[in-house]
Design a protein around this motif. Sequence first.
Motif, PDB file in Angstrom:
ATOM      1  N   HIS A  38       0.856  -1.185   0.000  1.00  0.00           N
ATOM      2  CA  HIS A  38       0.000   0.000   0.000  1.00  0.00           C
ATOM      3  C   HIS A  38       0.894   1.238   0.000  1.00  0.00           C
ATOM      4  CE1 HIS A  38      -3.586  -2.370   0.597  1.00  0.00           C
ATOM      5  NE2 HIS A  38      -3.012  -2.997   1.607  1.00  0.00           N
ATOM      6  N   ARG A  39       0.296   2.395  -0.210  1.00  0.00           N
ATOM      7  CA  ARG A  39       1.090   3.621  -0.328  1.00  0.00           C
ATOM      8  C   ARG A  39       1.753   3.994   0.985  1.00  0.00           C
ATOM      9  NH1 ARG A  39      -2.106   9.079   0.189  1.00  0.00           N
ATOM     10  NH2 ARG A  39      -3.595   8.472   1.789  1.00  0.00           N
ATOM     11  N   ARG A  40       2.804   4.789   0.838  1.00  0.00           N
ATOM     12  CA  ARG A  40       3.554   5.318   1.977  1.00  0.00           C
ATOM     13  C   ARG A  40       3.721   6.818   1.782  1.00  0.00           C
ATOM     14  NH1 ARG A  40       8.269   0.804   1.625  1.00  0.00           N
ATOM     15  NH2 ARG A  40       7.052  -0.935   2.393  1.00  0.00           N
ATOM     16  N   PRO A  41       3.925   7.560   2.870  1.00  0.00           N
ATOM     17  CA  PRO A  41       4.145   8.999   2.726  1.00  0.00           C
ATOM     18  C   PRO A  41       5.331   9.269   1.800  1.00  0.00           C
ATOM     19  CG  PRO A  41       3.808   8.435   5.029  1.00  0.00           C
ATOM     20  CD  PRO A  41       3.921   7.137   4.272  1.00  0.00           C
ATOM     21  N   GLY A  42       5.168  10.223   0.905  1.00  0.00           N
ATOM     22  CA  GLY A  42       6.244  10.614  -0.001  1.00  0.00           C
ATOM     23  C   GLY A  42       6.323   9.806  -1.286  1.00  0.00           C
ATOM     24  N   ASP A  43       5.453   8.798  -1.478  1.00  0.00           N
ATOM     25  CA  ASP A  43       5.474   8.023  -2.726  1.00  0.00           C
ATOM     26  C   ASP A  43       5.263   8.932  -3.923  1.00  0.00           C
ATOM     27  OD1 ASP A  43       5.961   5.436  -1.828  1.00  0.00           O
ATOM     28  OD2 ASP A  43       3.836   4.918  -1.637  1.00  0.00           O
ATOM     29  N   ARG A  44       6.021   8.645  -4.978  1.00  0.00           N
ATOM     30  CA  ARG A  44       5.884   9.377  -6.236  1.00  0.00           C
ATOM     31  C   ARG A  44       5.622   8.367  -7.344  1.00  0.00           C
ATOM     32  NH1 ARG A  44       7.115  14.523  -5.885  1.00  0.00           N
ATOM     33  NH2 ARG A  44       7.640  14.809  -8.053  1.00  0.00           N
ATOM     34  N   PHE A  45       4.837   8.779  -8.346  1.00  0.00           N
ATOM     35  CA  PHE A  45       4.450   7.877  -9.430  1.00  0.00           C
ATOM     36  C   PHE A  45       4.297   8.689 -10.704  1.00  0.00           C
ATOM     37  CE2 PHE A  45       0.831   5.536 -11.571  1.00  0.00           C
ATOM     38  CZ  PHE A  45       1.615   4.486 -12.023  1.00  0.00           C
ATOM     39  N   GLN A  46       4.733   8.093 -11.805  1.00  0.00           N
ATOM     40  CA  GLN A  46       4.601   8.721 -13.121  1.00  0.00           C
ATOM     41  C   GLN A  46       3.784   7.807 -14.020  1.00  0.00           C
ATOM     42  OE1 GLN A  46       8.288   9.559 -15.118  1.00  0.00           O
ATOM     43  NE2 GLN A  46       7.277  10.525 -16.855  1.00  0.00           N
ATOM     44  N   LEU A  76       2.362  -1.786  -7.182  1.00  0.00           N
ATOM     45  CA  LEU A  76       3.364  -2.766  -7.598  1.00  0.00           C
ATOM     46  C   LEU A  76       4.686  -2.031  -7.672  1.00  0.00           C
ATOM     47  CD1 LEU A  76       3.867  -5.659  -8.621  1.00  0.00           C
ATOM     48  CD2 LEU A  76       3.404  -4.822 -10.921  1.00  0.00           C
ATOM     49  N   VAL A  77       5.680  -2.532  -6.914  1.00  0.00           N
ATOM     50  CA  VAL A  77       6.947  -1.831  -6.744  1.00  0.00           C
ATOM     51  C   VAL A  77       8.089  -2.725  -7.200  1.00  0.00           C
ATOM     52  CG1 VAL A  77       8.454  -0.740  -5.035  1.00  0.00           C
ATOM     53  CG2 VAL A  77       5.985  -0.557  -4.799  1.00  0.00           C
ATOM     54  N   ASP A  78       9.056  -2.117  -7.873  1.00  0.00           N
ATOM     55  CA  ASP A  78      10.277  -2.811  -8.284  1.00  0.00           C
ATOM     56  C   ASP A  78      11.330  -2.544  -7.206  1.00  0.00           C
ATOM     57  OD1 ASP A  78      12.576  -3.766  -9.424  1.00  0.00           O
ATOM     58  OD2 ASP A  78      12.283  -2.788 -11.359  1.00  0.00           O
ATOM     59  N   VAL A  86       5.704   0.848 -10.272  1.00  0.00           N
ATOM     60  CA  VAL A  86       5.451   0.540 -11.677  1.00  0.00           C
ATOM     61  C   VAL A  86       3.956   0.488 -11.997  1.00  0.00           C
ATOM     62  CG1 VAL A  86       7.647  -0.632 -12.034  1.00  0.00           C
ATOM     63  CG2 VAL A  86       5.671  -1.955 -11.306  1.00  0.00           C
ATOM     64  N   TRP A  87       3.121   0.434 -10.938  1.00  0.00           N
ATOM     65  CA  TRP A  87       1.677   0.430 -11.169  1.00  0.00           C
ATOM     66  C   TRP A  87       0.966   0.767  -9.879  1.00  0.00           C
ATOM     67  CZ3 TRP A  87      -1.972  -3.139  -9.121  1.00  0.00           C
ATOM     68  CH2 TRP A  87      -3.266  -3.035  -9.651  1.00  0.00           C
ATOM     69  N   VAL A  88      -0.136   1.519  -9.991  1.00  0.00           N
ATOM     70  CA  VAL A  88      -1.025   1.819  -8.873  1.00  0.00           C
ATOM     71  C   VAL A  88      -2.419   1.399  -9.315  1.00  0.00           C
ATOM     72  CG1 VAL A  88      -2.036   3.654  -7.447  1.00  0.00           C
ATOM     73  CG2 VAL A  88       0.377   3.761  -8.082  1.00  0.00           C
ATOM     74  N   GLU A  89      -3.108   0.691  -8.443  1.00  0.00           N
ATOM     75  CA  GLU A  89      -4.463   0.225  -8.740  1.00  0.00           C
ATOM     76  C   GLU A  89      -5.329   1.394  -9.225  1.00  0.00           C
ATOM     77  OE1 GLU A  89      -8.073  -2.116  -6.440  1.00  0.00           O
ATOM     78  OE2 GLU A  89      -6.261  -1.602  -5.346  1.00  0.00           O
ATOM     79  N   GLY A  90      -5.963   1.216 -10.374  1.00  0.00           N
ATOM     80  CA  GLY A  90      -6.829   2.250 -10.937  1.00  0.00           C
ATOM     81  C   GLY A  90      -6.130   3.205 -11.886  1.00  0.00           C
ATOM     82  N   PHE A  91      -4.813   3.085 -12.033  1.00  0.00           N
ATOM     83  CA  PHE A  91      -4.034   3.946 -12.924  1.00  0.00           C
ATOM     84  C   PHE A  91      -3.414   3.095 -14.032  1.00  0.00           C
ATOM     85  CE2 PHE A  91      -4.264   6.567  -9.207  1.00  0.00           C
ATOM     86  CZ  PHE A  91      -4.143   7.871  -9.656  1.00  0.00           C
ATOM     87  N   PRO A  92      -3.005   3.743 -15.122  1.00  0.00           N
ATOM     88  CA  PRO A  92      -2.241   3.000 -16.126  1.00  0.00           C
ATOM     89  C   PRO A  92      -0.850   2.676 -15.567  1.00  0.00           C
ATOM     90  CG  PRO A  92      -2.387   5.317 -16.732  1.00  0.00           C
ATOM     91  CD  PRO A  92      -3.238   5.133 -15.515  1.00  0.00           C
TER      92      PRO A  92
END
Length: 98
Positions: A38-46, A76-78, A86-92
């Motif tokens: 699950h998410r954590r404070p400061g997570d960044r995603f593109q 989903l994290v590498d 590399v992926w967040v539920e509900g996003f591409p």
Amino acid sequence: MTRLFGGTVLDADARRRRRKGEEWFDARSLGLPLLVRHRRPGDRFQPLGMSSAARLQNLLVNRKVPAAQRDRLWLLVDPKDEGRIVWVEGFPPAESGR
């Protein structure tokens, strides 16, 4: 681009049979083992199509994801690539995995 699924190379017809809500990734572009969390404070995603990474919190607010659901979404994290999401539920998928 050739996609791998369970170690099998899929042809174009197989890729078109993808179901709604299903994402496929090129296994060669990801480190193993993958981490689901699950998410954590400061997570960044593109997400695919964005020019740069943004705070995940801001992306969720902009998508009007209710606050009660934000901490329950799967990521989903590498782990071998400094924890790159590399992926967040509900996003591409992430732009980097394109």
